[in-house]
Design an enzyme around this catalytic site. Sequence first.
Site, PDB file in Angstrom:
ATOM      1  N   ASP A 292       0.856  -1.173   0.000  1.00 53.76           N
ATOM      2  CA  ASP A 292       0.000   0.000   0.000  1.00 53.76           C
ATOM      3  C   ASP A 292       0.897   1.228   0.000  1.00 53.76           C
ATOM      4  OD1 ASP A 292      -3.248   0.340   0.805  1.00 53.76           O
ATOM      5  OD2 ASP A 292      -2.000   2.127   0.900  1.00 53.76           O
TER       6      ASP A 292
ATOM      7  N   ASP B  72      -7.633  -4.062  -4.962  1.00 52.87           N
ATOM      8  CA  ASP B  72      -8.817  -3.657  -4.188  1.00 52.87           C
ATOM      9  C   ASP B  72      -8.810  -2.131  -4.209  1.00 52.87           C
ATOM     10  OD1 ASP B  72     -10.947  -3.402  -2.518  1.00 52.87           O
ATOM     11  OD2 ASP B  72     -10.046  -4.378  -0.791  1.00 52.87           O
TER      12      ASP B  72
ATOM     13  N   CYS C  11     -15.587  -1.778  -3.451  1.00 58.81           N
ATOM     14  CA  CYS C  11     -16.757  -1.894  -2.583  1.00 58.81           C
ATOM     15  C   CYS C  11     -17.750  -0.795  -2.951  1.00 58.81           C
ATOM     16  CB  CYS C  11     -16.384  -1.841  -1.102  1.00 58.81           C
ATOM     17  SG  CYS C  11     -15.440  -0.372  -0.621  1.00 58.81           S
TER      18      CYS C  11
END
Length: 428
Positions: free
Chosen positions: A263, A306, A359
């Site tokens: 990340d 993601d 999401c």
Amino acid sequence: MRLGGRLAAAIEILEDIDRRYRPAAEALRDWGLSHRFAGSKDRAAIGNLVYDALRRKRSAAWMFQEESPRALAFGALMIEAGHDPEALNGALAEDNFAPALISGEEADRIAAHPLGEAPDGVRAECPEWCEPLLRRAWGDDWVAEAAALAERPPLDMRVNTLKATREKVAKALARTGVYESELALQGLRIGPIEGQGRHPNVQAEPAFQKGWFEVQDEGSQIVATLTEAAAGMQVLDYCAGAGGKSLAMSAAMGNTGQIQAFDAEKQRLAPIFERLKRAGCRNVQAVADQEVLAAHEGRLDLVVVDAPCTGAGTWRRRPDAKWRLGEKQLEQRQAEQAEILRRAARFVRSGGRLAYITCSVFAEENDDQVRAFLEANPDFRPVDHEALCERHFSGKAAKARIDRTTGIALSPGRTATDGFHFAALERV
């Protein structure tokens, strides 16, 4: 505290959220610190009132014909508890700490605006500017699907198969009312909160401290399974964050192979170290330096993106974010997603797979991004998403909305999960 005091506290917190444009969790925390006399049950009940008011914002405002914090709190309580103005006034009448009761004029407005006659956008409980986006995403089902994002969420857990079985964890948590998830293969669930109760603190359980399970939405568990991470693979979790999907893939891989959990924001990776230790994951390496990844270009079996997104699929859990979201933020996320996909794709080997996850429930962040990427990268092609879903969720694949090209969509209305989108693309 009685109902009136709790309702007054909820109104005070909603005023703080509105005035300072701040997250609900932050406002609730600060209120609790400055009102230490409130017990844990009081804080839980007040939290429910605040979150219900944010989930039911448009319906409550429609009933009262105003958006004041008082109208939202009263309206949400009436909707969730099934009270009418007279019954609610009766319950508050002798409470000295209660806010002003519903007036005759307000009762008349409520009677003149029944929810059954409310416009589609009100029943969908969404920001007005999001209505065309949701209509595009779900077609004729958009109101029901959006309304499902305004319901109270369950508490989901993923069993860590490196240390336990689903049966073992279910037995350890039996007194919490836990039951097996319908779709996630290692999922356990505690149903949505009823009334002014609260979910049990499962992270205080010995089973959690031993690393037997993680708290993770069932939808997140499902998309982790759909990546098909398998023993011996070389994997990159490109936007790993706190590492939920890295942990799930590590268990699926049986602690073999290797996962690079990357990340770009170091602080987002901070929780992963304790989680890896507790879960017993030995094949995950946390990485915050982009240069470290250079050696893996064109060599990895699986790259999972993601992607940062609007989070529209998590509105059940974060209803305040729904009302802070704007069109500029959506545009910014779209640009970030396209750039991240471009960067991540270079790590996929020939015959390897790129998994794209959000999401969000907006086609602009999901289907459009997949189509644009495939058009710009002819060396990638979509997998057969119907076959992929059936392979892991035999007989239950029809619950998800599946497009052979752009991927698999999960939602509270269809799959009783948070909203997720998953697409798998192979480098040919």
